[in-house]
Scaffold this active site. Structure first.
Site, PDB file in Angstrom:
ATOM      1  N   MET A  14       0.823  -1.213   0.000  1.00  0.00           N
ATOM      2  CA  MET A  14       0.000   0.000   0.000  1.00  0.00           C
ATOM      3  C   MET A  14       0.856   1.261   0.000  1.00  0.00           C
ATOM      4  O   MET A  14       0.582   2.210  -0.724  1.00  0.00           O
ATOM      5  CB  MET A  14      -0.946   0.007   1.209  1.00  0.00           C
ATOM      6  CG  MET A  14      -1.996  -1.067   1.173  1.00  0.00           C
ATOM      7  SD  MET A  14      -2.959  -1.090  -0.353  1.00  0.00           S
ATOM      8  CE  MET A  14      -3.857   0.447  -0.238  1.00  0.00           C
ATOM      9  N   HIS A 140      -8.169   5.645   4.019  1.00  0.00           N
ATOM     10  CA  HIS A 140      -8.187   4.239   3.622  1.00  0.00           C
ATOM     11  C   HIS A 140      -8.203   4.120   2.104  1.00  0.00           C
ATOM     12  O   HIS A 140      -9.235   4.315   1.469  1.00  0.00           O
ATOM     13  CB  HIS A 140      -9.411   3.536   4.247  1.00  0.00           C
ATOM     14  CG  HIS A 140      -9.424   2.068   4.019  1.00  0.00           C
ATOM     15  ND1 HIS A 140     -10.571   1.360   3.719  1.00  0.00           N
ATOM     16  CD2 HIS A 140      -8.418   1.156   4.033  1.00  0.00           C
ATOM     17  CE1 HIS A 140     -10.257   0.087   3.571  1.00  0.00           C
ATOM     18  NE2 HIS A 140      -8.973  -0.061   3.752  1.00  0.00           N
TER      19      HIS A 140
HETATM   20  N1  LIG Z   1      -3.122  -4.846   1.121  1.00  0.00           N
HETATM   21  C1  LIG Z   1      -4.347  -4.319   1.050  1.00  0.00           C
HETATM   22  O1  LIG Z   1      -5.194  -4.754   0.260  1.00  0.00           O
HETATM   23  C2  LIG Z   1      -4.720  -3.151   1.925  1.00  0.00           C
HETATM   24  C3  LIG Z   1      -5.755  -2.290   1.518  1.00  0.00           C
HETATM   25  C4  LIG Z   1      -6.064  -1.173   2.305  1.00  0.00           C
HETATM   26  C5  LIG Z   1      -5.375  -0.957   3.487  1.00  0.00           C
HETATM   27  N2  LIG Z   1      -4.373  -1.833   3.880  1.00  0.00           N
HETATM   28  C6  LIG Z   1      -3.662  -1.528   5.123  1.00  0.00           C
HETATM   29  O2  LIG Z   1      -2.400  -0.930   4.781  1.00  0.00           O
HETATM   30  C7  LIG Z   1      -1.433  -1.247   5.783  1.00  0.00           C
HETATM   31  C8  LIG Z   1      -0.221  -1.870   5.119  1.00  0.00           C
HETATM   32  O3  LIG Z   1      -0.624  -3.048   4.436  1.00  0.00           O
HETATM   33  P1  LIG Z   1       0.225  -3.655   3.216  1.00  0.00           P
HETATM   34  O4  LIG Z   1      -0.666  -4.639   2.533  1.00  0.00           O
HETATM   35  O5  LIG Z   1       0.861  -2.571   2.443  1.00  0.00           O
HETATM   36  O6  LIG Z   1       1.364  -4.453   4.016  1.00  0.00           O
HETATM   37  P2  LIG Z   1       2.823  -4.909   3.552  1.00  0.00           P
HETATM   38  O7  LIG Z   1       3.107  -6.162   4.300  1.00  0.00           O
HETATM   39  O8  LIG Z   1       2.941  -4.924   2.066  1.00  0.00           O
HETATM   40  O9  LIG Z   1       3.764  -3.738   4.111  1.00  0.00           O
HETATM   41  C9  LIG Z   1       3.966  -3.590   5.488  1.00  0.00           C
HETATM   42  C10 LIG Z   1       4.900  -2.436   5.764  1.00  0.00           C
HETATM   43  O10 LIG Z   1       5.103  -2.348   7.181  1.00  0.00           O
HETATM   44  C11 LIG Z   1       6.478  -2.125   7.416  1.00  0.00           C
HETATM   45  N3  LIG Z   1       6.844  -2.614   8.748  1.00  0.00           N
HETATM   46  C12 LIG Z   1       6.857  -3.892   9.181  1.00  0.00           C
HETATM   47  N4  LIG Z   1       7.260  -3.935  10.459  1.00  0.00           N
HETATM   48  C13 LIG Z   1       7.512  -2.662  10.837  1.00  0.00           C
HETATM   49  C14 LIG Z   1       7.965  -2.058  12.036  1.00  0.00           C
HETATM   50  N5  LIG Z   1       8.245  -2.790  13.127  1.00  0.00           N
HETATM   51  N6  LIG Z   1       8.095  -0.720  12.073  1.00  0.00           N
HETATM   52  C15 LIG Z   1       7.801   0.042  11.007  1.00  0.00           C
HETATM   53  N7  LIG Z   1       7.387  -0.483   9.820  1.00  0.00           N
HETATM   54  C16 LIG Z   1       7.230  -1.812   9.757  1.00  0.00           C
HETATM   55  C17 LIG Z   1       7.172  -2.887   6.320  1.00  0.00           C
HETATM   56  O11 LIG Z   1       8.521  -2.458   6.185  1.00  0.00           O
HETATM   57  C18 LIG Z   1       6.286  -2.557   5.130  1.00  0.00           C
HETATM   58  O12 LIG Z   1       6.637  -1.303   4.596  1.00  0.00           O
HETATM   59  C19 LIG Z   1      -2.147  -2.139   6.812  1.00  0.00           C
HETATM   60  O13 LIG Z   1      -2.614  -1.349   7.851  1.00  0.00           O
HETATM   61  C20 LIG Z   1      -3.306  -2.712   5.995  1.00  0.00           C
HETATM   62  O14 LIG Z   1      -4.392  -3.086   6.797  1.00  0.00           O
HETATM   63  C21 LIG Z   1      -4.022  -2.900   3.120  1.00  0.00           C
END
Ligand SMILES: NC(=O)c1ccc[n+]([C@@H]2O[C@H](COP(=O)([O-])OP(=O)(O)OC[C@H]3O[C@@H](n4cnc5c(N)ncnc54)[C@H](O)[C@@H]3O)[C@@H](O)[C@H]2O)c1
Length: 282
Positions: A14, A140
């Site tokens: 994201m 979001h």
């Molecule tokens: N994937 C989807 O479809 C989607 C859609 C809307 C919202 N979201 C939300 O977006 C957010 C991220 O989801 P994503 O799918 O991009 O996840 P992802 O797993 O692709 O990315 C996670 C991120 O968190 C970082 N991270 C991990 N541990 C960390 C720490 N201890 N400190 C700081 N950063 C840390 C990672 O480096 C990475 O940049 C979540 O809150 C999720 O609910 C996801």
């Protein structure tokens, strides 16, 4: 307040998409990752999608290069000090987000707007960890963020009108279609779509319907652009099951719990497009 500089915390699926939206819309953007390697990986994702846009004629080579030049990387939260808007997209863990925003509250200017991209956590509970919860809102985005226009602008219990309107106006300037809502579980789309998709999956077994036939029924009978089984394959079975649990935990309606069939698919590693197989083979 006018937004000039944007921070994005976490450049995963994201975060990289949100950073791309920001640089493409002309904003200087600072992307923060936990390591240089992950930062470079995030930048490579942005570059790959922008380059594909050039190949498809959606933007020129010069626009692509200018957009990439607007993305600065850091591993330090303190380097977000000059940002007017910071959007967080790290793992979906309440304690992690609370810790991060407490620190962001300290390092950013008092008038900067802070936003979380959480899907299922409470914006208000995240905001409680900061000294100025009125600065925090939900933004979001939907996956893939550069493609899907909707951004739900979520008003937490304490969010100020100013923070909500600033986030809304920025999303519009970035070419998105923002919609305001309160901080309720699932916000707008997931609150409706998750139980609806679960109903579709239950009907497969109850009515003895094949996924192809279900998708044919819903696209032709309800006018959806894509059938529910194809959509779950695109979202990812694991992501959908996780979101179902989260919504069920909060609201308790039985249809929000993930159907047995999806839990089985997850255990078997049939996660949809990303694993090569789900309801369909890819
Ligand atoms: N994937 C989807 O479809 C989607 C859609 C809307 C919202 N979201 C939300 O977006 C957010 C991220 O989801 P994503 O799918 O991009 O996840 P992802 O797993 O692709 O990315 C996670 C991120 O968190 C970082 N991270 C991990 N541990 C960390 C720490 N201890 N400190 C700081 N950063 C840390 C990672 O480096 C990475 O940049 C979540 O809150 C999720 O609910 C996801």
């Amino acid at each position: 307040m006018e937004i000039r500089k944007v921070g994005v915390v976490g450049l995963g699926t994201m975060g990289a998409g949100i950073a791309q939206v920001s640089v493409q819309a002309g904003f200087e953007t600072v992307g923060r990752e936990v390591s240089d390697e992950l930062g470079e990986r995030g930048r490579a994702t942005v570059e790959r999608y922008l380059t594909r846009g050039v190949e498809k004629g959606r933007l020129s080579q010069a626009e692509c290069e200018a957009a990439l030049a607007r993305l600065q990387l850091t591993t330090e939260l303190s380097e977000l000090a000059e940002c007017d808007l910071v959007i967080e997209a790290v793992l979906e863990e309440l304690d992690l987000k609370r810790e991060l925003f407490a620190e962001l509250g300290r390092v950013t200017r008092p008038d900067a707007v802070l936003a979380t991209n959480t899907s299922a956590l409470s914006v208000s509970e995240i905001a409680e960890a900061t000294e100025h919860p009125e600065r925090l809102v939900g933004m979001h985005f939907f996956n893939p963020a550069p493609v899907l226009p909707l951004v739900e602008i979520v008003r937490g219990r304490e969010s100020s009108d100013d923070a909500v309107e600033t986030a809304y106006a920025w999303a519009e300037r970035a070419g998105k279609q923002p919609v305001r809502c309160n901080d309720t579980p699932g916000f707008i789309v997931n609150r409706i779509l998750i139980p609806l998709l679960n109903d579709c999956v239950r009907v497969l077994d109850e009515a003895g319907v094949q996924p192809e036939e279900m998708d044919k029924a819903i696209t032709n009978g309800a006018g959806w652009p894509m059938g529910p089984c194809a959509l779950i394959d695109l979202i990812g079975v694991d992501v959908h099951v996780h979101a179902s649990h989260a919504l069920h935990d909060k609201l308790g309606e039985p249809r929000m719990a993930p159907p047995e069939r999806l839990v089985r698919m997850q255990e078997e590693g049939r996660l949809g497009r990303k694993s090569g197989a789900g309801f369909y083979e890819y």
